[in-house]
Design a protein around this motif. Sequence first.
Motif, PDB file in Angstrom:
ATOM      1  N   VAL A   1      32.174  28.593  11.760  1.00  0.00           N
ATOM      2  CA  VAL A   1      30.583  28.613  11.606  1.00  0.00           C
ATOM      3  C   VAL A   1      30.124  29.802  11.361  1.00  0.00           C
TER       4      VAL A   1
ATOM      5  N   ASN B   1      35.933  19.097  -0.049  1.00  0.00           N
ATOM      6  CA  ASN B   1      35.970  19.277   1.379  1.00  0.00           C
ATOM      7  C   ASN B   1      37.140  18.678   2.150  1.00  0.00           C
TER       8      ASN B   1
ATOM      9  N   ASN C   1      37.406  19.330   8.728  1.00  0.00           N
ATOM     10  CA  ASN C   1      37.324  18.386  10.011  1.00  0.00           C
ATOM     11  C   ASN C   1      36.353  19.047  11.018  1.00  0.00           C
ATOM     12  N   ASP C   2      35.653  20.188  10.893  1.00  0.00           N
ATOM     13  CA  ASP C   2      35.002  20.681  11.770  1.00  0.00           C
ATOM     14  C   ASP C   2      33.325  20.842  11.409  1.00  0.00           C
ATOM     15  N   SER C   3      32.630  21.756  11.714  1.00  0.00           N
ATOM     16  CA  SER C   3      31.192  21.598  11.580  1.00  0.00           C
ATOM     17  C   SER C   3      30.981  22.937  10.467  1.00  0.00           C
TER      18      SER C   3
ATOM     19  N   PHE D   1      31.222  22.581   7.355  1.00  0.00           N
ATOM     20  CA  PHE D   1      30.680  21.949   6.055  1.00  0.00           C
ATOM     21  C   PHE D   1      29.438  21.562   6.343  1.00  0.00           C
ATOM     22  N   GLN D   2      29.071  21.161   7.659  1.00  0.00           N
ATOM     23  CA  GLN D   2      27.979  20.415   7.843  1.00  0.00           C
ATOM     24  C   GLN D   2      26.979  21.578   7.918  1.00  0.00           C
ATOM     25  N   GLU D   3      27.293  22.677   8.320  1.00  0.00           N
ATOM     26  CA  GLU D   3      26.584  24.066   8.362  1.00  0.00           C
ATOM     27  C   GLU D   3      26.101  24.432   6.903  1.00  0.00           C
TER      28      GLU D   3
ATOM     29  N   LYS E   1      26.332  23.037   3.844  1.00  0.00           N
ATOM     30  CA  LYS E   1      25.744  22.181   3.016  1.00  0.00           C
ATOM     31  C   LYS E   1      24.149  22.198   3.032  1.00  0.00           C
ATOM     32  N   MET E   2      23.630  22.927   4.196  1.00  0.00           N
ATOM     33  CA  MET E   2      22.254  22.888   4.368  1.00  0.00           C
ATOM     34  C   MET E   2      21.688  24.108   3.324  1.00  0.00           C
TER      35      MET E   2
END
Length: 233
Positions: free
Chosen positions: A159, A185, A188-190, A192-194, A196-197
Motif C-alpha cells: 500500500v 487484478n 488479494n491484499d488492500s 487494489f482497494q487503495e 482504485k480510488m
Amino acid sequence: MLKKKRYFIKIQKGSSLVRFEGKTIAFTFEDFESGQAVKFESQISDFVQFEAILESNLKKLDFKSRPWIKNVLYFSIANSLDEVQLRTYFDSADHVDAAETFLVRENIAILVNPQFQRFKDKNVLVIGLFNSKIEFSVIRNFEFEENRSYYCDPELLNVSQVAKFSSAISETIRDAKIDEILVVNERNDSFFQELKMSLPSYELVNDRDNLILTGLEIAAKQKVEQVIVRLTL
C-alpha cells in the motif's frame, strides 16, 4: 486425410493451462526431482525439462505425432517478451513436434474476446496488478502503443507504493489520451482497494485464465494479425 489438432496453452510462472476440444488441464513447469522451476516470468530456464513437462501434459489431451496429424500449438505469452525470449517458445514447440506454432501476448488474447470488441478502435489502458509486478499497456487495434512493467518483491509492493502508481496512471492517461481502462487484478491484499480510488471509470477483468484461453481460440479462428507466427514445413 490430414487432421489438424489445435492446442491452446496459457503459460504462467505459477500454474499453466492447456485446452483441447473444450477440455482444460492445469500443470506447473517444475523439475520435481530437484524442485527447481524451469519456467521464469519471461523465459525458459531449462529447455529439456520444460519440453518434457509440456509434452507430458499435451499427451494427456491426446497429443500424438503422426504423419497424418498436424498438431498446432497456440501459446499465450507475457506481454513484455523480447525477440530472443519469443524464440525459446518456437524452439520448444519444435522439439515436441508441433507442425505450427503461434504466440499471442496475454493482453491481446484478453481483448479479442467479444465483450471487449467495443474497445477495438480506442486507446485502452490495461493495468495488470500482480503480486510481484505492476504492468501498464496501451493498446489500440490489438497493437501495443506502450508497455511498461514494474517489478518488485511481493512484500515491498504494498500500500505504501500506491501513490507512485497513481502518479504513473495519471501520466499515462494524460500522455496517451486514454479512452478506456481495463484492470486485471490478481492481488488479494488492500493494494487494489487503495489504488482504485485514484482511477477514473474502469472495467475489471474477472476469470482471466478463461478469457486468455478463449482469446487464443478466437485468434485461431479469426487469424488476428497481431499473432506472431512461424510455420514449420
